[in-house]
Design a protein around this motif. Structure first.
Motif, PDB file in Angstrom:
ATOM      1  N   UNK A   1      -6.880   2.446  -4.980  1.00  0.00           N
ATOM      2  CA  UNK A   1      -5.985   1.929  -6.019  1.00  0.00           C
ATOM      3  C   UNK A   1      -5.000   0.896  -5.478  1.00  0.00           C
ATOM      4  N   UNK A   2      -4.400   1.200  -4.323  1.00  0.00           N
ATOM      5  CA  UNK A   2      -3.316   0.339  -3.850  1.00  0.00           C
ATOM      6  C   UNK A   2      -3.775  -0.795  -2.949  1.00  0.00           C
TER       7      UNK A   2
ATOM      8  N   UNK B   1      -5.033  -4.101  -1.325  1.00  0.00           N
ATOM      9  CA  UNK B   1      -5.081  -5.512  -1.731  1.00  0.00           C
ATOM     10  C   UNK B   1      -6.361  -6.171  -1.222  1.00  0.00           C
TER      11      UNK B   1
ATOM     12  N   UNK C   1      -8.767  12.872 -12.172  1.00  0.00           N
ATOM     13  CA  UNK C   1      -7.342  12.550 -12.004  1.00  0.00           C
ATOM     14  C   UNK C   1      -6.932  12.675 -10.532  1.00  0.00           C
TER      15      UNK C   1
ATOM     16  N   UNK D   1      -5.818   9.349  -8.875  1.00  0.00           N
ATOM     17  CA  UNK D   1      -4.359   9.188  -8.789  1.00  0.00           C
ATOM     18  C   UNK D   1      -3.795   9.798  -7.504  1.00  0.00           C
ATOM     19  N   UNK D   2      -4.226  11.005  -7.176  1.00  0.00           N
ATOM     20  CA  UNK D   2      -3.654  11.627  -5.976  1.00  0.00           C
ATOM     21  C   UNK D   2      -4.274  11.047  -4.697  1.00  0.00           C
ATOM     22  N   UNK D   3      -5.619  10.925  -4.707  1.00  0.00           N
ATOM     23  CA  UNK D   3      -6.288  10.466  -3.477  1.00  0.00           C
ATOM     24  C   UNK D   3      -6.526   8.956  -3.470  1.00  0.00           C
ATOM     25  N   UNK D   4      -6.209   8.288  -4.558  1.00  0.00           N
ATOM     26  CA  UNK D   4      -6.297   6.824  -4.678  1.00  0.00           C
ATOM     27  C   UNK D   4      -7.729   6.284  -4.624  1.00  0.00           C
TER      28      UNK D   4
ATOM     29  N   UNK E   1       2.755   8.787 -10.617  1.00  0.00           N
ATOM     30  CA  UNK E   1       1.613   8.060 -11.190  1.00  0.00           C
ATOM     31  C   UNK E   1       2.037   6.775 -11.895  1.00  0.00           C
TER      32      UNK E   1
ATOM     33  N   UNK F   1       2.329   4.196  -9.186  1.00  0.00           N
ATOM     34  CA  UNK F   1       0.978   3.910  -8.678  1.00  0.00           C
ATOM     35  C   UNK F   1       0.200   3.005  -9.634  1.00  0.00           C
ATOM     36  N   UNK F   2       0.204   3.357 -10.917  1.00  0.00           N
ATOM     37  CA  UNK F   2      -0.574   2.565 -11.867  1.00  0.00           C
ATOM     38  C   UNK F   2       0.036   1.175 -12.066  1.00  0.00           C
TER      39      UNK F   2
ATOM     40  N   UNK G   1       1.625  -0.538  -9.747  1.00  0.00           N
ATOM     41  CA  UNK G   1       1.229  -1.331  -8.582  1.00  0.00           C
ATOM     42  C   UNK G   1      -0.251  -1.703  -8.644  1.00  0.00           C
ATOM     43  N   UNK G   2      -1.069  -0.772  -9.152  1.00  0.00           N
ATOM     44  CA  UNK G   2      -2.508  -1.059  -9.264  1.00  0.00           C
ATOM     45  C   UNK G   2      -2.734  -2.268 -10.163  1.00  0.00           C
TER      46      UNK G   2
ATOM     47  N   UNK H   1      -0.620  -4.677 -10.394  1.00  0.00           N
ATOM     48  CA  UNK H   1       0.262  -5.716  -9.842  1.00  0.00           C
ATOM     49  C   UNK H   1       1.502  -5.949 -10.695  1.00  0.00           C
TER      50      UNK H   1
ATOM     51  N   UNK I   1       1.454   5.376   1.554  1.00  0.00           N
ATOM     52  CA  UNK I   1       0.293   4.555   1.188  1.00  0.00           C
ATOM     53  C   UNK I   1       0.702   3.131   0.804  1.00  0.00           C
ATOM     54  N   UNK I   2       1.909   2.976   0.291  1.00  0.00           N
ATOM     55  CA  UNK I   2       2.387   1.641  -0.100  1.00  0.00           C
ATOM     56  C   UNK I   2       2.640   0.777   1.140  1.00  0.00           C
TER      57      UNK I   2
ATOM     58  N   UNK J   1       1.969  -3.040   0.374  1.00  0.00           N
ATOM     59  CA  UNK J   1       2.474  -3.295  -0.967  1.00  0.00           C
ATOM     60  C   UNK J   1       3.998  -3.416  -1.007  1.00  0.00           C
TER      61      UNK J   1
ATOM     62  N   UNK K   1      -1.938   9.040   4.661  1.00  0.00           N
ATOM     63  CA  UNK K   1      -2.435   8.621   3.342  1.00  0.00           C
ATOM     64  C   UNK K   1      -3.071   9.774   2.571  1.00  0.00           C
TER      65      UNK K   1
ATOM     66  N   UNK L   1      -3.817  15.389  -0.517  1.00  0.00           N
ATOM     67  CA  UNK L   1      -5.113  16.074  -0.546  1.00  0.00           C
ATOM     68  C   UNK L   1      -5.108  17.216   0.477  1.00  0.00           C
TER      69      UNK L   1
END
Lengths: 303, 431
Positions: A50-51, A53, A262, A266-269, B75, B78-79, B81-82, B84, B99-100, B105, B390, B394
Motif C-alpha cells: 500500500x505505502x 512508492x 482487511x 490494511x494491517x499487513x499492507x 487506516x 494509510x488509505x 497516503x495510498x 497520495x 512503514x512510512x 513517505x 514493518x 502481523x
C-alpha cells in the motif's frame, strides 16, 4: 411504407434519449462498481504494498497460488462457509415462518413488524457492542443459559471457545437481519391473491396445507430473492467478527474472508494479495448466486 | 449519440485537468497545514490553544486539526497516503508509523525549522535512544509526542479486602503475581467476579514479549534472520499463560473487560492493572475521590524468579511526522509548528499525563513531583522500545493466536510454540 419509416425514426429517437437517461446510472455503476472490480483483478496480478512508492512488480498468478497453498486462507474459506450456512438457512426459514405468522394476525401486525425490523436499522458496530455486553462472562447470555439449564456459575465461554464464538457471531447476525427479511416476505405474501386461500378453504384445506400448497410455491420468487440476498450478505460479513476479535475473541474460528482481506490489505499492507482474495470471494459469490438462480427456477411461478 | 459521448468525454477531461491544477502548490502566500491526530480531549484543549497562538505569531500559516478515534486513524492515514492524499502532519504509534519511514513517505526533520542549530543539538535535547526508532541513515523522521511505558497499578482497598497488606504483599515476581491473584480472585462458579491482575491482551509486544526476554528468549535474533528465539523460554512463558487462563488457575482471560478500564472505578472487581502514567489523569477525571484517597499505588513490572535478564515492559511511542509529499514550504512550516507544540512538554505532562522524553522534562520538578514518576522512570531504564518492524502488527497477531490457543483452546505450549515459530519465520523470510 411511409408510416413504418416514421415509426422506426421515432423509435430511434426514443432509444437515443433512453440511452442518454441511462448513461448517468451506467457511468455511476462503472466508476463505483465495475472499475473497482477490474482494478482489483489487475492489482491481484502484482506484488504491491500500500505505502510503497516503487512500481509494483508483476507476478502473474503468484498471489492466487500463494492463497491456494495458505492454511490461513483455507481457514477463512471454512469460517465464511460455516458462518454463511449457519446463518442464512435459519434466517430464511425463521423469517419466512415469522412472516406467515405475522400476516395471519389481525391485531398488532404493525407493531411486530417494527419490533422485528428495529435491529436492522442499528449499525453493525452498535449491534455487536450490545452483544459484547451480553456475551461477557458476567453478562446476560451466561445468566439466561444457566437459568434455563439450571447450571449456576458455569461460563459457557461465548468468546473463548472456538465453537461458541462462531455460534455467537451467527446469533448476532441472525438477530440483526431476521426482521429485515420478515418485511420482505410479508410484502411477498401480501401479493398472493386472497381468492386462492378462499377457494382452498372452501375445498377444505387446512392452514398447513395452505402454507405448503399455496403460500410457499407462490412465494418462490421472494424466497429466491431473500435467499440470494441473505447468502450474499453472509458471505460479506465483517463488522461483527471484527468487533468480536477486537474485544478479545480468538481470531482463527471467525477469521472470515473479508476480515482476512482487511488484515492483509490494511494491517499487513499487502494490497496485491488482498485484491486476489477479494477476486476469489467475488467468484464464490457469483457462483452461488448462479447456482441458486438455477436451482430455484423462479420464472416458473404463475397465478 | 456520438455528440453526447464527446461532450461527456470533454467534461471528464476538463474535470481531470482542473482537479490536477487544484493540487498545485503555491510558492508564496498563505499555507494551510492539515494535521491528523487521534482523539484525546485533554490534548485537544491544549493543542487548539497552541494552534491559535502559533497562527497569531505566523499569520500566513493556518492549521486544520482533525481528530479521529485511535483505532480508526490508523487506516485513515494509510488509505490517504495510498491515494497520495496524506495529511501534512500526523502521528501514530511507532509500530504503525515505521512503514512510512521504510517506504520513504515522510520527510526528515528540518532542525533549523524546528528551532535547533543542528541535528546533533536536536538529538542532545532528547533522552538517549528515544529517537532511534525514527532514525534512518543519519536522518530523523519524527519527533516524539509521547513515550509510554506501563507499570502495575495496585488498588489497596481490594488487597485489604482480601486480608493482604498492599505495601508488603504486592507481587514482585510473576510467580507471586499468580499466587497473589489467586488470593484476590472471587468467582461465581467458573465466572470471575473479581480479578487480582489481568494482562493487556491485545498488546503482546509491549506487555508479554518482555516476559519471554526475562527467561532468555527473543522475538527476533540480533541479526534479524531468526524468529522466536529460545524454545525453552517461549514454552515456559506459554505454560505460564496456560496456567493463568480459564483451563488452568482461572485468574483471567482475554474475554473479560480489560482491567485497565475497570481499575479507575474502584468497584472491587480488579485489584491490579498494567498501564501507563497517563492512567493517573484518567483516574482523576473518572473518579477524583479515588484519585485523592491515597488508596492506589504503582509498583514495578515483575520478573520471573529464574529470570536471566532484568527486562521491564517495552515502551512505545507516538511520533509527529511530516508528509514527504508536501511541498518544501509546507514541510518547513510543519516542523516549525510541531516544534512549537512540543516546547510545552510540562503542560502535556500536567494536563494530558503523557511524557515527551526530553532531558529538560525529565529533570523538571513537574516530572519529579508526579506521583510514582520514579517507578515509571526506573522501569523505562529496564525496558526497551517495542518491536516496530514493518510486520510488527502481523507478528503481534501471531503471538496473540499462540497465547490464546494455549489459554483458551487447550493447545499444548510445544505445539503453539512450533506454529508461532514457523509462521513468524515465514514472515521474516518473505521480507
Amino acid at each position: 411504407m411511409m408510416k413504418t419509416m416514421r415509426s422506426s425514426g421515432l423509435l430511434r429517437y426514443q432509444n437515443r434519449w433512453g440511452a442518454v437517461f441511462v448513461l448517468p446510472a451506467l457511468l455511476f455503476f462503472s466508476v463505483f462498481n465495475f472499475f473497482p472490480i477490474l482494478n482489483a483483478l489487475y492489482t491481484s496480478l502484482f506484488q504491491k504494498k500500500v505505502l510503497s512508492l516503487d512500481p509494483p512488480e508483476f507476478i502473474g498468478l503468484e498471489n492466487y497460488r500463494y492463497l491456494l497453498a495458505s492454511s490461513s486462507f483455507w481457514n477463512s474459506l471454512r469460517a465464511t462457509m460455516v458462518f454463511t450456512l449457519g446463518t442464512f438457512i435459519p434466517l430464511l426459514i425463521v423469517s419466512l415462518l415469522l412472516a406467515v405468522l405475522i400476516s395471519q394476525r389481525r391485531f398488532g401486525r404493525k407493531f411486530l413488524q417494527i419490533a422485528y425490523y428495529s435491529p436492522a436499522v442499528l449499525s453493525s458496530v452498535v449491534a455487536a457492542a450490545i452483544w459484547l455486553l451480553i456475551f461477557d462472562p458476567r453478562g446476560l447470555a451466561n445468566q439466561w443459559v444457566n437459568y434455563i439449564m439450571r447450571t449456576p456459575g458455569v461460563d459457557h465461554n461465548w468468546f473463548s471457545n472456538a465453537v461458541m464464538v462462531q455460534i455467537a457471531a451467527m446469533l448476532v447476525y441472525f438477530w440483526k437481519y431476521v426482521g429485515y427479511f420478515v418485511i420482505i416476505f410479508i410484502a411477498g405474501i401480501a401479493g398472493i391473491p386472497t381468492a386462492m386461500y378462499e377457494a382452498a378453504r372452501i375445498d377444505g384445506a387446512t392452514s398447513w396445507q395452505c402454507f405448503w400448497r399455496i403460500t410457499l410455491p407462490l412465494l418462490k420468487p421472494t424466497v429466491a430473492l431473500v435467499s440470494i440476498m441473505s447468502m450474499l450478505q453472509c458471505l460479506k460479513t465483517f463488522s461483527t467478527q471484527y468487533l468480536f476479535v477486537q474485544s478479545g475473541a480468538p481470531q482463527a474460528p471467525i477469521n472470515v474472508i473479508t476480515m482476512n482481506i482487511y488484515n492483509t490489505g490494511i494491517r499487513d499492507h499487502r494490497i496485491g494479495r488482498a485484491s486476489a482474495m477479494s477476486i476469489i470471494l467475488f467468484i464464490i459469490m457469483l457462483f452461488f448466486t448462479w447456482l441458486q438462480f438455477k436451482s430455484m427456477k423462479t420464472d416458473e411461478v404463475t397465478y | 449519440m456520438r455528440k453526447v459521448l464527446l461532450l461527456l468525454v470533454l467534461i471528464l477531461g476538463m474535470t481531470m485537468i482542473l482537479g490536477a491544477g487544484g493540487n498545485k502548490e503555491a510558492e508564496e502566500g498563505p499555507v494551510t497545514l492539515v494535521f491528523w491526530t487521534h482523539e484525546d480531549p485533554n490534548r485537544t484543549e491544549i493543542e487548539n490553544r497552541y494552534i491559535e497562538e502559533f497562527q497569531a505569531e505566523n499569520p500566513d500559516i493556518t492549521i486544520q486539526r482533525v481528530t479521529n478515534s485511535s483505532s480508526k486513524i490508523i487506516e485513515l492515514v494509510l488509505t490517504a497516503f495510498a491515494a497520495n492524499q496524506g495529511p501534512d502532519i500526523f502521528n501514530l504509534s511507532i509500530e504503525d508509523e515505521y512503514a512510512y519511514i521504510a517506504n520513504r513517505r515522510v520527510a526528515p526533520v528540518d532542525p533549523k525549522a524546528a528551532g535547533y542549530g543542528s541535528l546533533k543539538e536536536l538529538e542532545a535535547a532528547y533522552l538517549p535512544g528515544v529517537l532511534d526508532p525514527v532514525k534512518v541513515d543519519g536522518k530523523i523522521y519524527g519527533l516524539p509526542l509521547e513515550l509510554t511505558n506501563w507499570c502495575i497499578y495496585v488498588n489497596k482497598n481490594v488487597f485489604r479486602d482480601a486480608g493482604l497488606d498492599p505495601e508488603r504483599d504486592y507481587p514482585k515476581t510473576w510467580e507471586e503475581m499468580a499466587d497473589v491473584s489467586e488470593k484476590l480472585v472471587l468467582r461465581d462458579g467458573d465466572i470471575i467476579t473479581r480479578r487480582g491482575f489481568d494482562f493487556r491482551y491485545p498488546y503482546y509486544l509491549v506487555g508479554m514479549v518482555p516476559m519471554v526476554e526475562q527467561l532468555g528468549g527473543k522475538l527476533i535474533s540480533d541479526d534479524g534472520k531468526t524468529a522466536i528465539v529460545g524454545e525453552d523460554a517461549w514454552i515456559a512463558f506459554l505454560d505460564y499463560m496456560k496456567d493463568w487462563g480459564p483451563n488452568g488457575r482461572n485468574l483471567g482471560s482475554p474475554t473479560y473487560k480489560n482491567a485497565r478500564s475497570l481499575f479507575n472505578h474502584n468497584n472491587n472487581d480488579v485489584a491490579m492493572a498494567h498501564t501507563g502514567l497517563y492512567q493517573q489523569g484518567r483516574i482523576k477525571s473518572d473518579n477524583p475521590d479515588f484519585y485523592n484517597s491515597g488508596n492506589w499505588m504503582v509498583v514495578p513490572y515483575p520478573r520471573f524468579e529464574n529470570a536471566v535478564e532484568d527486562v521491564a515492559a517495552a515502551y512505545y511511542g507516538h511520533y509527529y511526522m511530516v508528509n514527504g509529499q508536501s511541498s518544501a514550504r509546507k514541510q518547513q512550516a510543519a516542523w516549525k509548528f510541531i516544534s512549537y507544540m512540543l516546547s510545552h512538554g510540562e503542560e502535556y505532562l500536567q494536563k494530558v499525563n503523557i511524557i515527551q522524553p526530553t532531558k529538560a522534562l525529565m529533570e523538571s520538578d513537574t516530572f519529579k513531583n508526579m506521583p510514582y514518576s520514579d517507578v515509571f522512570m526506573q522501569d523505562m531504564e529496564r525496558g526497551h522500545i517495542v518491536y516496530y518492524g514493518e510486520n510488527s502488527a502481523k507478528i503481534q497477531e501471531l503471538i496473540k493466536q499462540a497465547v490464546e490457543s494455549v489459554m483458551l483452546s487447550g493447545v499444548s505450549s510445544e505445539k503453539a510454540y512450533a506454529t508461532l515459530k514457523a509462521e513468524v519465520q515465514e514472515l521474516l523470510d518473505e521480507e
